[in-house]
Design an enzyme around this catalytic site. Sequence first.
Site, PDB file in Angstrom:
ATOM      1  N   LYS A 145      33.203  51.289  39.746  1.00 18.71           N
ATOM      2  CA  LYS A 145      33.681  49.900  39.687  1.00 18.71           C
ATOM      3  C   LYS A 145      32.866  49.219  38.587  1.00 18.71           C
ATOM      4  O   LYS A 145      31.759  48.751  38.807  1.00 18.71           O
ATOM      5  CB  LYS A 145      33.444  49.229  41.048  1.00 18.71           C
ATOM      6  CG  LYS A 145      34.348  48.068  41.393  1.00 18.71           C
ATOM      7  CD  LYS A 145      34.327  46.929  40.425  1.00 18.71           C
ATOM      8  CE  LYS A 145      33.101  46.045  40.552  1.00 18.71           C
ATOM      9  NZ  LYS A 145      33.009  45.043  39.475  1.00 18.71           N
ATOM     10  N   SER A 196      22.420  41.997  39.602  1.00 20.26           N
ATOM     11  CA  SER A 196      21.403  41.017  39.966  1.00 20.26           C
ATOM     12  C   SER A 196      20.775  41.391  41.311  1.00 20.26           C
ATOM     13  O   SER A 196      21.403  42.066  42.138  1.00 20.26           O
ATOM     14  CB  SER A 196      22.057  39.637  40.064  1.00 20.26           C
ATOM     15  OG  SER A 196      23.101  39.696  41.020  1.00 20.26           O
ATOM     16  N   CYS A 209      17.700  43.883  31.414  1.00 22.99           N
ATOM     17  CA  CYS A 209      16.765  43.862  32.543  1.00 22.99           C
ATOM     18  C   CYS A 209      15.364  44.216  32.089  1.00 22.99           C
ATOM     19  O   CYS A 209      14.414  44.015  32.828  1.00 22.99           O
ATOM     20  CB  CYS A 209      17.222  44.818  33.631  1.00 22.99           C
ATOM     21  SG  CYS A 209      17.049  46.536  33.153  1.00 22.99           S
ATOM     22  N   GLU A 260      15.083  34.739  36.964  1.00 24.09           N
ATOM     23  CA  GLU A 260      15.578  35.502  35.818  1.00 24.09           C
ATOM     24  C   GLU A 260      16.610  34.631  35.097  1.00 24.09           C
ATOM     25  O   GLU A 260      17.625  34.261  35.675  1.00 24.09           O
ATOM     26  CB  GLU A 260      16.242  36.790  36.309  1.00 24.09           C
ATOM     27  CG  GLU A 260      16.820  37.609  35.193  1.00 24.09           C
ATOM     28  CD  GLU A 260      17.531  38.861  35.685  1.00 24.09           C
ATOM     29  OE1 GLU A 260      18.367  38.757  36.612  1.00 24.09           O
ATOM     30  OE2 GLU A 260      17.254  39.938  35.150  1.00 24.09           O
TER      31      GLU A 260
HETATM   32  P1  NAD Z   1      26.028  40.891  38.994  1.00 21.81           P
HETATM   33  O1  NAD Z   1      25.084  41.129  40.122  1.00 21.81           O
HETATM   34  O2  NAD Z   1      26.699  39.584  38.888  1.00 21.81           O
HETATM   35  O3  NAD Z   1      27.205  41.996  39.020  1.00 21.81           O
HETATM   36  C1  NAD Z   1      26.937  43.361  39.161  1.00 21.81           C
HETATM   37  C2  NAD Z   1      28.133  44.026  39.837  1.00 21.81           C
HETATM   38  O4  NAD Z   1      28.290  43.487  41.151  1.00 21.81           O
HETATM   39  C3  NAD Z   1      29.437  43.796  39.086  1.00 21.81           C
HETATM   40  O5  NAD Z   1      30.187  44.989  39.106  1.00 21.81           O
HETATM   41  C4  NAD Z   1      30.098  42.679  39.891  1.00 21.81           C
HETATM   42  O6  NAD Z   1      31.506  42.771  39.868  1.00 21.81           O
HETATM   43  C5  NAD Z   1      29.575  42.891  41.284  1.00 21.81           C
HETATM   44  N1  NAD Z   1      29.402  41.629  42.026  1.00 21.81           N
HETATM   45  C6  NAD Z   1      29.096  40.400  41.515  1.00 21.81           C
HETATM   46  N2  NAD Z   1      28.972  39.508  42.509  1.00 21.81           N
HETATM   47  C7  NAD Z   1      29.191  40.164  43.673  1.00 21.81           C
HETATM   48  C8  NAD Z   1      29.182  39.778  45.047  1.00 21.81           C
HETATM   49  N3  NAD Z   1      28.958  38.519  45.417  1.00 21.81           N
HETATM   50  N4  NAD Z   1      29.446  40.716  45.977  1.00 21.81           N
HETATM   51  C9  NAD Z   1      29.675  41.995  45.622  1.00 21.81           C
HETATM   52  N5  NAD Z   1      29.699  42.407  44.326  1.00 21.81           N
HETATM   53  C10 NAD Z   1      29.455  41.516  43.363  1.00 21.81           C
HETATM   54  O7  NAD Z   1      25.212  41.248  37.652  1.00 21.81           O
HETATM   55  P2  NAD Z   1      25.659  40.991  36.150  1.00 21.81           P
HETATM   56  O8  NAD Z   1      25.602  39.526  35.870  1.00 21.81           O
HETATM   57  O9  NAD Z   1      26.895  41.743  35.834  1.00 21.81           O
HETATM   58  O10 NAD Z   1      24.474  41.732  35.366  1.00 21.81           O
HETATM   59  C11 NAD Z   1      23.245  41.142  35.085  1.00 21.81           C
HETATM   60  C12 NAD Z   1      22.210  41.482  36.143  1.00 21.81           C
HETATM   61  O11 NAD Z   1      22.033  42.895  36.220  1.00 21.81           O
HETATM   62  C13 NAD Z   1      20.834  40.923  35.802  1.00 21.81           C
HETATM   63  O12 NAD Z   1      20.244  40.427  36.974  1.00 21.81           O
HETATM   64  C14 NAD Z   1      20.078  42.128  35.279  1.00 21.81           C
HETATM   65  O13 NAD Z   1      18.672  42.062  35.392  1.00 21.81           O
HETATM   66  C15 NAD Z   1      20.628  43.204  36.155  1.00 21.81           C
HETATM   67  N6  NAD Z   1      20.413  44.512  35.553  1.00 21.81           N
HETATM   68  C16 NAD Z   1      19.447  45.300  36.092  1.00 21.81           C
HETATM   69  C17 NAD Z   1      19.168  46.527  35.522  1.00 21.81           C
HETATM   70  C18 NAD Z   1      18.100  47.411  36.082  1.00 21.81           C
HETATM   71  O14 NAD Z   1      17.959  48.544  35.637  1.00 21.81           O
HETATM   72  N7  NAD Z   1      17.317  46.955  37.049  1.00 21.81           N
HETATM   73  C19 NAD Z   1      19.883  46.952  34.396  1.00 21.81           C
HETATM   74  C20 NAD Z   1      20.874  46.102  33.879  1.00 21.81           C
HETATM   75  C21 NAD Z   1      21.125  44.884  34.474  1.00 21.81           C
END
Ligand code: NAD
Length: 481
Positions: free
Chosen positions: A173, A226, A281, A382
């Site tokens: 996904k 996140s 990240c 963040e």
């Molecule tokens: P996000 O958490 O908004 O989304 C991530 C995934 O979860 C997406 O596929 C999204 O569709 C889904 N999602 C979003 N909200 C949801 C909910 N309420 N319930 C269920 N699923 C949901 O993250 P983003 O904005 O796409 O990406 C940025 C974040 O990812 C930042 O916090 C960043 O630090 C983190 N990140 C972490 C790493 C790591 O290795 N730790 C790497 C890359 C990004």
Amino acid sequence: MEVVRNFVGGGWRDASAAATLPVRNPASGEEIARVPLSSAHDVDAAVQAAKAAFPMWRDTPAPVRARVLFRLKGLLDEHKEALARMLTTEHGKVIAETRGEIQRGIESVEHACAMPTLMMGDTVEQVATGVDSATWRQPLGVFAVITPYNFPVMIPLWFWPFAVATGNTVVIKPSEQDPLTHQRIVDLAAEAGLPAGVLNVVHGGRECVEAICDHPDIVGVSFVGSSRVADVVYKRATATGKRAQALGGAKNYLIVLPDADMDLALEACHSSIFGSTGQRCLAGSIVVGVGDAHPEIRERMLDAAASIRLGDGLRETTDMGPVISAEHRDRVRAFIDQGEADGARLSLDGRGATVPGLEGGYWVGPTIFEDVRPDISIGTEEIFGPVAGINRAATLDDAVRMMHASRYGNACSIFTTSGKAAREFRYRAGISMIGVNIGVAAPMAIFPFGGSKGSFYGDLKAQGKDTVSFYTDQRVVIERW
Ligand code: NAD
């Protein structure tokens, strides 16, 4: 307008849901595709396809599985430039960065090609009199992979090549914000000979993710996003007995000691903070100048940040692209408003940034705060944009204390020419990914990727040896003849 389709059982299929979201070029705001918000029913269709393919794929010899990935690696090399351009168009980051992202993704595929060796078991002959013992690693079934927008090619490739190389089948996904380049990679995987049903893609948002967490035929979930969502996904997936690894957000500290090579430290801190417009990240968030390092790094960071050229990432002369969306731009600007209101000194303000001819793009210019207290939102949260804090500390101990106040623990870096100080820092950092004279402490694919504290939920990380353990179970055989 292209509507992105799901990939189920080896073919592109329309989602059953009618609702769609726009995918936009963040440099212009132009709508370039629409992505469906698939339903739980669509997730189930993909899981059933993956489940049906599992017995055949599990029985496929490990070197034959690896050979498919080897062909995919060749295709990715061949199409690298076109993929990088597509990725810049849907994500916004500059072309040099998307070339780098594709390359890191290719390195994951390369590592997964070694799976016949990586998944070897252990043996002990004569473990008791006339008795031998051995372990075999076996795949488990259908895994799900849920990924964020910031590395829409590399992060899926952190996971699914390893899951399929070990003999599992996958439902992915991807982020709904930039799903197009990975779609092309799915086509290339099919061209490389990945059989129908081994890799399936379902597009959507929360409903899909919740359906994945609850689905009884999924054995494990790899999530990146996140911390707020990572926490929910980890709890919900493990509640139904699944394996889960959930990588979350970050607030990374870069500590500069007075004996550092200042040219190197400046270049590394600058690109750590402003690379990918801060949407990494592993991006540095707070630079701490220790003692005499502070005035020099402060002055040079401000000069370097002020000279950043914003623009369309497809132009080779652009230093920094837009952020992903209008909503995210407004969120980053709101953090800057709040930082000012909370009394941090705003020394460079990117809120008013625009790019002539690209007024519809989602621009935030380089922004620098000074003396950011750890109790205000820009000190704890963040931001995920091109916003840095520059703090001062009297000693390395003070700097480490500042870093430890954060609830996150993804990455950190130290800049020094002292081996003793670097060793001391590594020993006490308590953070999983540590850079020494490196601003983006990114492990290569052969090492584990993932944080600690509020940046990671689970135990086995992505990539490295952990990935083999996550996607397999060990069967231990003890035998007497
Ligand atoms: P996000 O958490 O908004 O989304 C991530 C995934 O979860 C997406 O596929 C999204 O569709 C889904 N999602 C979003 N909200 C949801 C909910 N309420 N319930 C269920 N699923 C949901 O993250 P983003 O904005 O796409 O990406 C940025 C974040 O990812 C930042 O916090 C960043 O630090 C983190 N990140 C972490 C790493 C790591 O290795 N730790 C790497 C890359 C990004």
